[in-house]
Design a protein around this motif. Structure first.
Motif, PDB file in Angstrom:
ATOM      1  N   CYS A  95       8.292   1.787  -0.514  1.00 59.01           N
ATOM      2  CA  CYS A  95       8.642   2.006   0.903  1.00 59.01           C
ATOM      3  C   CYS A  95       7.600   1.245   1.826  1.00 59.01           C
ATOM      4  O   CYS A  95       7.644   1.477   3.153  1.00 59.01           O
ATOM      5  CB  CYS A  95       8.478   3.423   1.295  1.00 59.01           C
ATOM      6  SG  CYS A  95       6.915   4.208   1.115  1.00 59.01           S
ATOM      7  N   CYS A 130       6.500   8.431  -0.199  1.00 59.62           N
ATOM      8  CA  CYS A 130       7.801   8.639  -0.730  1.00 59.62           C
ATOM      9  C   CYS A 130       7.806   9.059  -1.958  1.00 59.62           C
ATOM     10  O   CYS A 130       8.877   9.393  -2.731  1.00 59.62           O
ATOM     11  CB  CYS A 130       8.771   7.092  -0.720  1.00 59.62           C
ATOM     12  SG  CYS A 130       7.913   5.918  -2.015  1.00 59.62           S
ATOM     13  N   CYS A 142       2.397   0.856  -1.207  1.00 58.97           N
ATOM     14  CA  CYS A 142       3.666   1.169  -2.034  1.00 58.97           C
ATOM     15  C   CYS A 142       4.634   0.082  -2.044  1.00 58.97           C
ATOM     16  O   CYS A 142       5.232  -0.091  -1.050  1.00 58.97           O
ATOM     17  CB  CYS A 142       4.263   2.594  -1.621  1.00 58.97           C
ATOM     18  SG  CYS A 142       5.862   2.932  -2.252  1.00 58.97           S
TER      19      CYS A 142
HETATM   20 ZN   LIG Z   1       6.281   4.792  -1.027  1.00 55.86          ZN
END
Ligand SMILES: [Zn+2]
Length: 138
Positions: free
Chosen positions: A108, A129, A105
């Motif tokens: 995050c 997230c 990701c």
């Molecule tokens: Zn994330």
């Protein structure tokens, strides 16, 4: 100390323990390669795909396309066969690229993600997230 204080203290202690997360450390397993003539077999390809939390067939498709080589993934053995002399270094580089673009990701840094196909578009959805990132289809 009263019992209530003690419980509160315990609660505070526990809340300081960070939730278990796999986001930080990520290492690809060592590639187990066999060379047979002009072919290269990745013996532990299934394990690698599992580490990346992706379907081995999907990772294989990405590699074959990006490396512009022929080959196939065998579901029975979990082996990926490439019909070209691809070096370990090149394979690792492309697997890392895959991880960076289609697993991690960007918001995050978690690898707790999934790929969603929406029409022709491909979206990386983060379970940690909730961020969504459109990625290049392959
Ligand atoms: Zn994330």
């Amino acid at each position: 100390m009263s019992k209530t204080d003690y419980m509160r203290l315990l609660e505070r202690l526990y809340s300081k323990i960070p939730p278990r997360s796999e986001s930080g450390e990520f290492r690809l397993p060592e590639l187990e390669l066999i060379r047979i003539g002009e072919h290269v077999i990745v013996r532990n390809f299934r394990d690698i795909a599992e580490k990346l939390k992706r379907d081995p067939g999907l990772v294989a498709r990405y590699l074959l396309k990006e490396l512009a080589t022929g080959g196939s993934y065998d579901e029975g053995t979990g082996h990926l066969t490439l019909t070209a002399k691809i070096s370990r270094k090149t394979l690792e580089e492309f697997l890392q690229r895959f991880e960076k673009s289609y697993v991690r990701c960007p918001t995050c840094n978690s690898i707790d993600t999934r790929l969603e196909k929406r029409g022709k578009a491909l979206t990386l959805v983060c379970e940690a997230c909730g961020a969504e990132q459109s990625v290049k289809p392959f």
